[in-house]
Motif scaffolding. Structure first.
Motif, PDB file in Angstrom:
ATOM      1  N   UNK A 199       0.801  -1.223   0.000  1.00 48.04           N
ATOM      2  CA  UNK A 199       0.000   0.000   0.000  1.00 48.04           C
ATOM      3  C   UNK A 199       0.838   1.279   0.000  1.00 48.04           C
ATOM      4  N   UNK A 200       2.125   1.124  -0.310  1.00 51.38           N
ATOM      5  CA  UNK A 200       3.029   2.268  -0.447  1.00 51.38           C
ATOM      6  C   UNK A 200       3.036   3.153   0.800  1.00 51.38           C
ATOM      7  N   UNK A 201       2.964   2.514   1.958  1.00 49.10           N
ATOM      8  CA  UNK A 201       3.047   3.245   3.220  1.00 49.10           C
ATOM      9  C   UNK A 201       4.518   3.412   3.584  1.00 49.10           C
ATOM     10  N   UNK A 202       4.933   4.632   3.730  1.00 44.70           N
ATOM     11  CA  UNK A 202       6.332   4.909   4.057  1.00 44.70           C
ATOM     12  C   UNK A 202       6.604   4.510   5.508  1.00 44.70           C
ATOM     13  N   UNK A 203       7.668   3.745   5.726  1.00 40.70           N
ATOM     14  CA  UNK A 203       7.970   3.304   7.086  1.00 40.70           C
ATOM     15  C   UNK A 203       9.459   3.022   7.244  1.00 40.70           C
ATOM     16  N   UNK A 204       9.877   3.030   8.489  1.00 42.67           N
ATOM     17  CA  UNK A 204      11.235   2.614   8.852  1.00 42.67           C
ATOM     18  C   UNK A 204      11.137   1.272   9.553  1.00 42.67           C
ATOM     19  N   UNK A 205      11.840   0.289   9.030  1.00 42.62           N
ATOM     20  CA  UNK A 205      11.834  -1.034   9.652  1.00 42.62           C
ATOM     21  C   UNK A 205      12.960  -1.110  10.677  1.00 42.62           C
ATOM     22  N   UNK A 206      12.588  -1.374  11.912  1.00 39.52           N
ATOM     23  CA  UNK A 206      13.559  -1.505  12.999  1.00 39.52           C
ATOM     24  C   UNK A 206      13.619  -2.978  13.373  1.00 39.52           C
ATOM     25  N   UNK A 207      14.754  -3.616  13.111  1.00 41.72           N
ATOM     26  CA  UNK A 207      14.843  -5.050  13.384  1.00 41.72           C
ATOM     27  C   UNK A 207      14.988  -5.323  14.873  1.00 41.72           C
ATOM     28  N   UNK A 208      14.154  -6.221  15.339  1.00 36.35           N
ATOM     29  CA  UNK A 208      14.256  -6.740  16.701  1.00 36.35           C
ATOM     30  C   UNK A 208      14.601  -8.216  16.551  1.00 36.35           C
ATOM     31  N   UNK A 209      15.850  -8.548  16.755  1.00 31.97           N
ATOM     32  CA  UNK A 209      16.348  -9.898  16.483  1.00 31.97           C
ATOM     33  C   UNK A 209      15.913 -10.864  17.585  1.00 31.97           C
ATOM     34  N   UNK A 210      14.945 -11.708  17.252  1.00 34.82           N
ATOM     35  CA  UNK A 210      14.432 -12.644  18.249  1.00 34.82           C
ATOM     36  C   UNK A 210      15.482 -13.679  18.652  1.00 34.82           C
ATOM     37  N   UNK A 211      16.357 -14.030  17.707  1.00 34.52           N
ATOM     38  CA  UNK A 211      17.381 -15.032  18.017  1.00 34.52           C
ATOM     39  C   UNK A 211      18.373 -14.518  19.046  1.00 34.52           C
ATOM     40  N   UNK A 212      18.470 -13.182  19.164  1.00 29.01           N
ATOM     41  CA  UNK A 212      19.345 -12.563  20.158  1.00 29.01           C
ATOM     42  C   UNK A 212      18.542 -12.056  21.359  1.00 29.01           C
ATOM     43  N   UNK A 213      17.253 -12.397  21.384  1.00 31.76           N
ATOM     44  CA  UNK A 213      16.347 -12.042  22.486  1.00 31.76           C
ATOM     45  C   UNK A 213      16.256 -10.531  22.697  1.00 31.76           C
ATOM     46  N   UNK A 214      16.371  -9.782  21.605  1.00 24.93           N
ATOM     47  CA  UNK A 214      16.305  -8.328  21.705  1.00 24.93           C
ATOM     48  C   UNK A 214      14.921  -7.838  22.115  1.00 24.93           C
ATOM     49  N   UNK A 215      13.912  -8.695  21.943  1.00 23.29           N
ATOM     50  CA  UNK A 215      12.553  -8.301  22.354  1.00 23.29           C
ATOM     51  C   UNK A 215      12.429  -8.178  23.870  1.00 23.29           C
ATOM     52  N   UNK A 216      13.422  -8.717  24.578  1.00 21.96           N
ATOM     53  CA  UNK A 216      13.396  -8.660  26.044  1.00 21.96           C
ATOM     54  C   UNK A 216      14.156  -7.453  26.597  1.00 21.96           C
ATOM     55  N   UNK A 217      14.699  -6.643  25.697  1.00 23.93           N
ATOM     56  CA  UNK A 217      15.511  -5.506  26.147  1.00 23.93           C
ATOM     57  C   UNK A 217      14.645  -4.424  26.798  1.00 23.93           C
ATOM     58  N   UNK A 218      15.274  -3.648  27.633  1.00 26.06           N
ATOM     59  CA  UNK A 218      14.582  -2.542  28.308  1.00 26.06           C
ATOM     60  C   UNK A 218      14.058  -1.549  27.282  1.00 26.06           C
ATOM     61  N   UNK A 219      14.859  -1.309  26.233  1.00 23.86           N
ATOM     62  CA  UNK A 219      14.467  -0.344  25.210  1.00 23.86           C
ATOM     63  C   UNK A 219      13.187  -0.783  24.495  1.00 23.86           C
ATOM     64  N   UNK A 220      13.132  -2.069  24.129  1.00 22.55           N
ATOM     65  CA  UNK A 220      11.948  -2.535  23.401  1.00 22.55           C
ATOM     66  C   UNK A 220      10.741  -2.636  24.319  1.00 22.55           C
ATOM     67  N   UNK A 221      10.962  -2.909  25.586  1.00 21.54           N
ATOM     68  CA  UNK A 221       9.851  -2.996  26.531  1.00 21.54           C
ATOM     69  C   UNK A 221       9.119  -1.664  26.632  1.00 21.54           C
ATOM     70  N   UNK A 222       9.821  -0.571  26.348  1.00 26.81           N
ATOM     71  CA  UNK A 222       9.175   0.745  26.313  1.00 26.81           C
ATOM     72  C   UNK A 222       8.205   0.851  25.131  1.00 26.81           C
ATOM     73  N   UNK A 223       8.500   0.104  24.078  1.00 26.53           N
ATOM     74  CA  UNK A 223       7.629   0.095  22.887  1.00 26.53           C
ATOM     75  C   UNK A 223       6.467  -0.871  23.086  1.00 26.53           C
ATOM     76  N   UNK A 224       6.801  -2.077  23.539  1.00 26.17           N
ATOM     77  CA  UNK A 224       5.782  -3.097  23.775  1.00 26.17           C
ATOM     78  C   UNK A 224       6.076  -3.810  25.094  1.00 26.17           C
ATOM     79  N   UNK A 225       5.324  -3.514  26.120  1.00 22.85           N
ATOM     80  CA  UNK A 225       5.564  -4.153  27.424  1.00 22.85           C
ATOM     81  C   UNK A 225       5.323  -5.661  27.403  1.00 22.85           C
ATOM     82  N   UNK A 226       4.646  -6.175  26.363  1.00 25.65           N
ATOM     83  CA  UNK A 226       4.450  -7.619  26.228  1.00 25.65           C
ATOM     84  C   UNK A 226       5.671  -8.296  25.607  1.00 25.65           C
ATOM     85  N   UNK A 227       6.600  -7.465  25.093  1.00 24.44           N
ATOM     86  CA  UNK A 227       7.892  -7.936  24.575  1.00 24.44           C
ATOM     87  C   UNK A 227       7.734  -8.936  23.420  1.00 24.44           C
ATOM     88  N   UNK A 228       6.857  -8.584  22.481  1.00 24.81           N
ATOM     89  CA  UNK A 228       6.669  -9.395  21.278  1.00 24.81           C
ATOM     90  C   UNK A 228       6.660  -8.490  20.062  1.00 24.81           C
TER      91      UNK A 228
END
Length: 247
Positions: free
Chosen positions: A24-53
């Motif tokens: 749909x030609x929506x302009x966006x920035x893709x920010x990789x959250x590497x699950x294999x490195x458990x980056x979803x559990x980081x403090x920084x990402x928890x600010x984005x999604x407290x469910x860490x997913x």
């Protein structure tokens, strides 16, 4: 401000959101959250999604997680999105909601669990649970059967008998694509009996190309990587016990 999408392309829901934006030609920035490195559990990402997913989005000051909620928000908030993705007609919207609600506790639960038990656990050195895998495979089979007998009924090629895809088609097809990482025989055994499902998958791929393959590129690479590991494992077994290869 540019929409930010926090995602890992190995995640089925992440791929659905990224694919929708590209289509749909929506302009966006893709920010990789590497699950294999458990980056979803980081403090920084928890600010984005407290469910860490993943996925999660940030649109200005607005933060949102859960892929179906994100898809609905994007379809309603950004100009130029074709109506067929999430129609203005409330009865059609309600039917799409019914597919998405069903998906979470059926196809997604079966697929996610089966891939975890058959592929991820052996490769990550985690305990293998054959009973869990068997139950998950039954749930996948039941889900594919329901897709054919309920959700694909109608004259169109897509879910709910539609002639064009909706966000539900993206969500469910991206889920089924995760089965690509299985051994070919296993995947074929699962999908083989369901011709209508296979035709619907191909129709969805066709109308979303070239973005579909681009978004799934990481999955295809993972498939080859897992295949090579299985091959090396077989070679090591034969090397340790040559007699076993003759039995």
């Amino acid at each position: 401000m540019t929409l930010k999408i926090y995602a890992d392309r190995m995640s089925q829901p992440s791929r659905a959101v990224l694919l929708f934006c590209k289509l749909n030609n929506i302009d966006f920035e893709e920010v990789k959250v590497d699950l294999s490195k458990r980056q979803q559990l980081s403090t920084e990402f928890k600010e984005i999604n407290p469910l860490m997913k993943v996925p999660a989005i940030v649109d200005g000051r607005f933060k949102l997680f859960e892929s179906h909620a994100i898809l609905i928000y994007l379809a309603c908030s950004f100009p130029g999105v074709a109506d067929h993705w999430f129609p203005a007609d409330l009865s059609k919207r309600a039917r799409i909601h019914s597919v998405l609600d069903w998906h979470h506790s059926n196809l997604r639960r079966g697929s996610m669990t089966y891939v975890r038990d058959k592929v991820l656990a052996p490769n990550l050195g985690l305990p293998i649970n054959p009973q869990s895998a068997a139950e998950a495979k039954k749930l996948i089979d039941s889900s594919l059967s329901k897709i054919e007998s309920v959700w694909l009924k109608g004259n169109g090629k897509f879910l709910l008998g539609s002639y064009q895809p909706s966000i539900a088609d993206l969500s469910l097809v991206c889920e089924i694509m995760q089965l690509e990482v299985l051994e070919d025989d296993d995947r074929n055994e699962i999908l083989g009996p369901y011709n209508e499902v296979q035709q619907w998958i191909e129709a969805t791929k066709d109308v979303t190309k070239p973005h579909f393959n681009a978004v799934h590129g990481i999955l295809f690479k993972a498939k080859e990587r897992f295949k090579q590991k299985r091959l090396l494992g077989s070679i090591e077994i034969v090397a340790k016990d040559p007699l076993q290869s003759k039995l």
